[in-house]
Motif scaffolding. Structure first.
Motif, PDB file in Angstrom:
ATOM      1  N   ARG A  10       0.837  -1.197   0.000  1.00 22.83           N
ATOM      2  CA  ARG A  10       0.000   0.000   0.000  1.00 22.83           C
ATOM      3  C   ARG A  10       0.883   1.264   0.000  1.00 22.83           C
ATOM      4  O   ARG A  10       0.638   2.231  -0.721  1.00 22.83           O
ATOM      5  CB  ARG A  10      -0.885  -0.026   1.250  1.00 22.83           C
ATOM      6  N   PHE A  11       1.922   1.188   0.816  1.00 26.09           N
ATOM      7  CA  PHE A  11       2.859   2.319   0.887  1.00 26.09           C
ATOM      8  C   PHE A  11       3.522   2.544  -0.480  1.00 26.09           C
ATOM      9  O   PHE A  11       3.602   3.671  -0.974  1.00 26.09           O
ATOM     10  CB  PHE A  11       3.920   2.026   1.964  1.00 26.09           C
ATOM     11  N   LEU A  12       3.985   1.435  -1.080  1.00 30.01           N
ATOM     12  CA  LEU A  12       4.668   1.556  -2.378  1.00 30.01           C
ATOM     13  C   LEU A  12       3.739   2.175  -3.416  1.00 30.01           C
ATOM     14  O   LEU A  12       4.147   3.035  -4.207  1.00 30.01           O
ATOM     15  CB  LEU A  12       5.174   0.187  -2.850  1.00 30.01           C
ATOM     16  N   ASP A  13       2.471   1.758  -3.399  1.00 30.33           N
ATOM     17  CA  ASP A  13       1.502   2.326  -4.339  1.00 30.33           C
ATOM     18  C   ASP A  13       1.340   3.828  -4.108  1.00 30.33           C
ATOM     19  O   ASP A  13       1.253   4.618  -5.054  1.00 30.33           O
ATOM     20  CB  ASP A  13       0.134   1.641  -4.190  1.00 30.33           C
ATOM     21  N   ALA A  14       1.294   4.211  -2.825  1.00 27.26           N
ATOM     22  CA  ALA A  14       1.118   5.642  -2.499  1.00 27.26           C
ATOM     23  C   ALA A  14       2.290   6.451  -3.043  1.00 27.26           C
ATOM     24  O   ALA A  14       2.111   7.518  -3.629  1.00 27.26           O
ATOM     25  CB  ALA A  14       0.997   5.814  -0.990  1.00 27.26           C
ATOM     26  N   ILE A  15       3.504   5.925  -2.859  1.00 26.17           N
ATOM     27  CA  ILE A  15       4.701   6.652  -3.340  1.00 26.17           C
ATOM     28  C   ILE A  15       4.663   6.737  -4.864  1.00 26.17           C
ATOM     29  O   ILE A  15       4.857   7.819  -5.441  1.00 26.17           O
ATOM     30  CB  ILE A  15       5.998   5.925  -2.893  1.00 26.17           C
ATOM     31  N   SER A  63       6.317  13.140   3.426  1.00 25.48           N
ATOM     32  CA  SER A  63       5.035  13.136   4.133  1.00 25.48           C
ATOM     33  C   SER A  63       4.480  11.699   4.207  1.00 25.48           C
ATOM     34  O   SER A  63       4.037  11.236   5.267  1.00 25.48           O
ATOM     35  CB  SER A  63       4.106  14.091   3.378  1.00 25.48           C
ATOM     36  N   ILE A  64       4.556  10.973   3.085  1.00 27.67           N
ATOM     37  CA  ILE A  64       4.051   9.583   3.063  1.00 27.67           C
ATOM     38  C   ILE A  64       4.912   8.699   3.981  1.00 27.67           C
ATOM     39  O   ILE A  64       4.389   7.887   4.754  1.00 27.67           O
ATOM     40  CB  ILE A  64       4.041   9.032   1.620  1.00 27.67           C
ATOM     41  N   CYS A  65       6.219   8.877   3.926  1.00 29.19           N
ATOM     42  CA  CYS A  65       7.110   8.038   4.757  1.00 29.19           C
ATOM     43  C   CYS A  65       6.894   8.318   6.234  1.00 29.19           C
ATOM     44  O   CYS A  65       6.894   7.406   7.069  1.00 29.19           O
ATOM     45  CB  CYS A  65       8.575   8.295   4.388  1.00 29.19           C
ATOM     46  N   ASN A  66       6.720   9.584   6.562  1.00 36.25           N
ATOM     47  CA  ASN A  66       6.534   9.939   7.971  1.00 36.25           C
ATOM     48  C   ASN A  66       5.229   9.345   8.505  1.00 36.25           C
ATOM     49  O   ASN A  66       5.182   8.806   9.608  1.00 36.25           O
ATOM     50  CB  ASN A  66       6.525  11.463   8.104  1.00 36.25           C
ATOM     51  N   GLY A 177       8.529  15.707   8.220  1.00 41.02           N
ATOM     52  CA  GLY A 177       7.087  15.517   8.013  1.00 41.02           C
ATOM     53  C   GLY A 177       6.612  15.940   6.636  1.00 41.02           C
ATOM     54  O   GLY A 177       5.433  15.801   6.318  1.00 41.02           O
ATOM     55  N   GLY A 178       7.512  16.518   5.828  1.00 41.89           N
ATOM     56  CA  GLY A 178       7.133  16.918   4.471  1.00 41.89           C
ATOM     57  C   GLY A 178       7.017  18.430   4.299  1.00 41.89           C
ATOM     58  O   GLY A 178       6.890  18.934   3.183  1.00 41.89           O
ATOM     59  N   GLU A 179       7.072  19.182   5.410  1.00 45.57           N
ATOM     60  CA  GLU A 179       6.968  20.639   5.301  1.00 45.57           C
ATOM     61  C   GLU A 179       8.224  21.208   4.629  1.00 45.57           C
ATOM     62  O   GLU A 179       9.335  20.741   4.905  1.00 45.57           O
ATOM     63  CB  GLU A 179       6.824  21.217   6.715  1.00 45.57           C
ATOM     64  N   VAL A 180       8.019  22.222   3.764  1.00 45.25           N
ATOM     65  CA  VAL A 180       9.179  22.810   3.071  1.00 45.25           C
ATOM     66  C   VAL A 180       9.620  24.067   3.819  1.00 45.25           C
ATOM     67  O   VAL A 180       8.811  24.956   4.085  1.00 45.25           O
ATOM     68  CB  VAL A 180       8.804  23.184   1.617  1.00 45.25           C
ATOM     69  N   TRP A 181      10.889  24.131   4.173  1.00 43.06           N
ATOM     70  CA  TRP A 181      11.461  25.349   4.748  1.00 43.06           C
ATOM     71  C   TRP A 181      12.224  26.072   3.640  1.00 43.06           C
ATOM     72  O   TRP A 181      13.225  25.579   3.151  1.00 43.06           O
ATOM     73  CB  TRP A 181      12.420  25.032   5.910  1.00 43.06           C
ATOM     74  N   ASP A 182      11.701  27.240   3.235  1.00 42.08           N
ATOM     75  CA  ASP A 182      12.378  28.015   2.196  1.00 42.08           C
ATOM     76  C   ASP A 182      13.302  29.030   2.867  1.00 42.08           C
ATOM     77  O   ASP A 182      12.891  30.132   3.198  1.00 42.08           O
ATOM     78  CB  ASP A 182      11.344  28.720   1.307  1.00 42.08           C
ATOM     79  N   ASP A 461      12.797  15.533  13.811  1.00 39.34           N
ATOM     80  CA  ASP A 461      12.421  14.247  13.209  1.00 39.34           C
ATOM     81  C   ASP A 461      11.861  13.347  14.314  1.00 39.34           C
ATOM     82  O   ASP A 461      12.483  12.349  14.695  1.00 39.34           O
ATOM     83  CB  ASP A 461      13.680  13.626  12.558  1.00 39.34           C
ATOM     84  N   PRO A 462      10.686  13.704  14.852  1.00 41.39           N
ATOM     85  CA  PRO A 462      10.192  13.006  16.045  1.00 41.39           C
ATOM     86  C   PRO A 462       9.965  11.514  15.830  1.00 41.39           C
ATOM     87  O   PRO A 462      10.051  10.737  16.777  1.00 41.39           O
ATOM     88  CB  PRO A 462       8.870  13.723  16.364  1.00 41.39           C
ATOM     89  N   ASN A 463       9.691  11.101  14.590  1.00 41.56           N
ATOM     90  CA  ASN A 463       9.460   9.665  14.355  1.00 41.56           C
ATOM     91  C   ASN A 463      10.735   8.933  13.916  1.00 41.56           C
ATOM     92  O   ASN A 463      10.701   7.755  13.571  1.00 41.56           O
ATOM     93  CB  ASN A 463       8.359   9.485  13.306  1.00 41.56           C
ATOM     94  N   HIS A 464      11.831   9.675  13.907  1.00 41.47           N
ATOM     95  CA  HIS A 464      13.150   9.090  13.602  1.00 41.47           C
ATOM     96  C   HIS A 464      13.158   8.325  12.280  1.00 41.47           C
ATOM     97  O   HIS A 464      13.667   7.204  12.202  1.00 41.47           O
ATOM     98  CB  HIS A 464      13.625   8.186  14.742  1.00 41.47           C
ATOM     99  N   ILE A 465      12.570   8.959  11.253  1.00 41.22           N
ATOM    100  CA  ILE A 465      12.582   8.288   9.944  1.00 41.22           C
ATOM    101  C   ILE A 465      13.806   8.690   9.119  1.00 41.22           C
ATOM    102  O   ILE A 465      14.154   8.018   8.158  1.00 41.22           O
ATOM    103  CB  ILE A 465      11.305   8.587   9.104  1.00 41.22           C
ATOM    104  N   MET A 466      14.455   9.826   9.491  1.00 40.76           N
ATOM    105  CA  MET A 466      15.535  10.333   8.637  1.00 40.76           C
ATOM    106  C   MET A 466      16.852   9.607   8.899  1.00 40.76           C
ATOM    107  O   MET A 466      17.450   9.730   9.966  1.00 40.76           O
ATOM    108  CB  MET A 466      15.733  11.847   8.858  1.00 40.76           C
ATOM    109  N   ASN A 467      17.264   8.860   7.916  1.00 35.08           N
ATOM    110  CA  ASN A 467      18.568   8.183   7.914  1.00 35.08           C
ATOM    111  C   ASN A 467      18.911   7.482   9.227  1.00 35.08           C
ATOM    112  O   ASN A 467      19.966   7.745   9.826  1.00 35.08           O
ATOM    113  CB  ASN A 467      19.671   9.191   7.533  1.00 35.08           C
ATOM    114  N   PRO A 468      18.027   6.579   9.698  1.00 34.20           N
ATOM    115  CA  PRO A 468      18.292   5.933  10.991  1.00 34.20           C
ATOM    116  C   PRO A 468      19.589   5.124  10.973  1.00 34.20           C
ATOM    117  O   PRO A 468      19.989   4.585   9.947  1.00 34.20           O
ATOM    118  CB  PRO A 468      17.071   5.026  11.189  1.00 34.20           C
TER     119      PRO A 468
END
Ligand SMILES: Cc1cc2nc3c(=O)[nH]c(=O)nc-3n(C[C@H](O)[C@H](O)[C@H](O)COP(=O)(O)OP(=O)(O)OC[C@H]3O[C@@H](n4cnc5c(N)ncnc54)[C@H](O)[C@@H]3O)c2cc1C
Length: 478
Positions: A10-15, A63-66, A177-182, A461-468
């Motif tokens: 399901r995740f792969l389909d979403a991506i 956003s999807i990964c988080n 979380g997917g938010e863009v910081w410009d 990165d509260p869910n620790h998804i970034m480069n664990p």
């Protein structure tokens, strides 16, 4: 090691649904280069490689990964030295298709570029409008600017222009979380609270994905001069550096050193490497000087400085490059050394720094230390001595098996890094932490610094998804 969730169908389909065509690689053969380290020591694993073409696509992926708690490993040119871009599950986010130069403003001496631009392409683009992007390293033909910033790369111009960090005016980052910081400002002055870009520079993909950067440019090089000097000891190399800094000031663009064994191995293993001297000398210094103008005075000042050093007995001999081809040949000796000693045998590498004035003390003590522990070990200490950054590499003894030598790695690393620490130095000068130096990070950075670093990681990165698994083990983050 605990992992984030493995990707579901399901995740792969979403991506797939969130990205344009050609953005996803799921077959093993296609994934292979992204889980293979160029050093050939460690291997990674992942079930999907994404290749976004825009910041908006990066935002959708994160956003999807988080949401699904799937790990994301950002990857640039995959040329790093500490396995920081090697996924440990989850997905790889490759920046290879984020490769546009968005703006090149000569009047403001700045360029705004996407993270996947190859460093060499950016140097060339700046050069075409008479400007200089002063970041240069052996991997510049394949590393990406996003990777350079995420590792705060050093290189051969640091002595004059600083590390990658010093060249950044602003960043665009997609947060976990997917938010863009410009934060892509091209201002020279901006004192409006915390300077957040510095959190992401050197963060090795653990806090967010750098999608673009605003970089400083400088006037192009009007003239350059390259000299290779032969000397007796590292102490003499340091004396030469200090003297040239006084005589030539900021005209010094690069100041590197390598020992006799480095030159010998380069000649033995790398085609076309020539010894420019008739005799064999213990130590060499490679000096690059420059002027922003077409400047005949530069050559005169350099000749004068080296003639005096020769008269004083500080240097034993010197060759001045008379053409670009000769300059390239001298630099090729220095840049061939890592490849040459890798061909000679197994190597234990250390990328350390100490205060510039303490380099000779470190080299003498370090050599004694490792030779006492492992008689016959061959030390090849070379690199960016003008920055106090030495690649203190150990080559297997000629009569020792590779496996037995490599089994001594933890003990030798500890001895060298303890020495560096006692001299007020760093166990990782320019290559970072990744997976390879996690234990050193825990050992040598003070508890209060580690606490602040973990706090920043958990905030961004509260869910620790970034480069664990990079910098910290997930279980150490709580
Ligand atoms: C021959 C050779 C010579 C080298 N010489 C030097 C040298 O002189 N000085 C030096 O400092 N290094 C040197 N290196 C090491 C390496 O080239 C640098 O660390 C380089 O900056 C890595 O860039 P990369 O694009 O390959 O990054 P990768 O190896 O792909 O990634 C490195 C880290 O950055 C993260 N990352 C990559 N892109 C992003 C992004 N857009 N956003 C967030 N995180 C990201 C990854 O997750 C990983 O943690 C050398 C390497 C080689 C092979």
């Amino acid at each position: 090691m605990t992992d984030t969730n493995p990707p579901s169908e399901r995740f792969l389909d979403a991506i797939r649904g969130a990205l344009g065509p050609g953005a996803c690689i799921t077959d093993q053969a296609g994934i292979e280069p992204y889980v293979t380290e160029w050093r050939g020591i460690l291997r990674g694993r992942c079930s999907l490689v994404t290749r976004p073409t825009s910041t908006a696509e990066v935002s959708r992926i994160l956003s999807i990964c988080n949401e699904a708690r799937v790990a994301v490993t950002p990857q640039g040119g995959n040329t790093g030295m500490v396995a920081a871009a090697l996924p440990q599950g989850g997905i790889v986010l490759s920046t290879e298709r984020l490769n546009r130069i968005r703006e090149l403003d000569s009047d403001n001496a700045a360029m705004v570029v996407e993270a996947g631009c190859v460093l060499k392409d950016l140097q060339d683009a700046a050069g075409q409008v008479g400007q200089l992007l002063p970041l240069s390293l052996g991997a510049e033909g394949s590393c990406h600017i996003g990777g350079n910033l995420a590792t705060n790369a050093g290189g051969t111009m640091t002595v004059r222009f600083g590390n990658a960090r010093d060249l950044v005016l602003g960043l665009e980052v997609v947060l976990a979380g997917g938010e863009v910081w410009d934060g892509l400002r091209t201002l020279r002055k901006n004192n409006t609270g915390y300077d957040l870009k510095h959190l992401f520079i050197g963060s090795e993909g653990t806090l967010g994905v750098i999608t673009a950067a605003a970089l400083k440019l400088f006037p192009g090089l009007g003239s350059t001069e390259t000299v290779l000097a032969a000397l007796n000891t590292p102490d003499d190399v340091l004396k030469l550096f200090v003297r040239l800094r006084v005589q030539l000031g900021d005209d010094i663009l690069g100041f590197e050193t390598f020992p006799s064994l480095g030159l010998k191995l380069a000649r033995k293993h790398i085609p076309d490497i020539r010894d420019p001297f008739a005799g064999d000398y213990p130590q060499y210094a490679l000096v690059e000087a420059f002027s922003h103008r077409r400047d005949p005075v530069l050559r005169e000042s350099l000749n004068e400085a080296f003639a005096t050093a020769l008269d004083d007995g500080l240097i034993l001999d010197a060759v001045v490059a008379e053409s670009q081809a000769q300059s390239d040949a001298l630099w090729r000796i220095r840049e061939s050394i890592p490849e040459a000693h890798a061909k000679e045998g197994a190597t234990i590498r250390h990328d350390v720094s100490v205060p510039v004035s303490k380099v000779p003390q470190f080299l003498t003590a370090g050599k004694t230390l490792v030779e006492q522990r492992l008689p016959g070990v061959r030390v090849i200490a070379f690199g960016h001595i003008g920055d106090g950054n030495i690649h203190f590499n150990l080559l297997q003894p000629e009569d020792m098996a590779k496996d037995r030598f490599l089994a001594r790695m933890p003990e030798l690393n500890r001895a060298v890094h303890d020495l560096v620490d006692s001299l007020g130095g760093s166990f990782s000068a320019e290559h970072g932490i990744g997976m390879v130096k996690r234990e050193d990070l825990a050992r040598y950075r003070p508890a209060v610094e580690l606490r602040m670093m973990r706090g920043i990681k958990s905030l961004l990165d509260p869910n620790h998804i970034m480069n664990p698994g990079k910098l910290f083990l997930p279980e150490d983050l709580g």
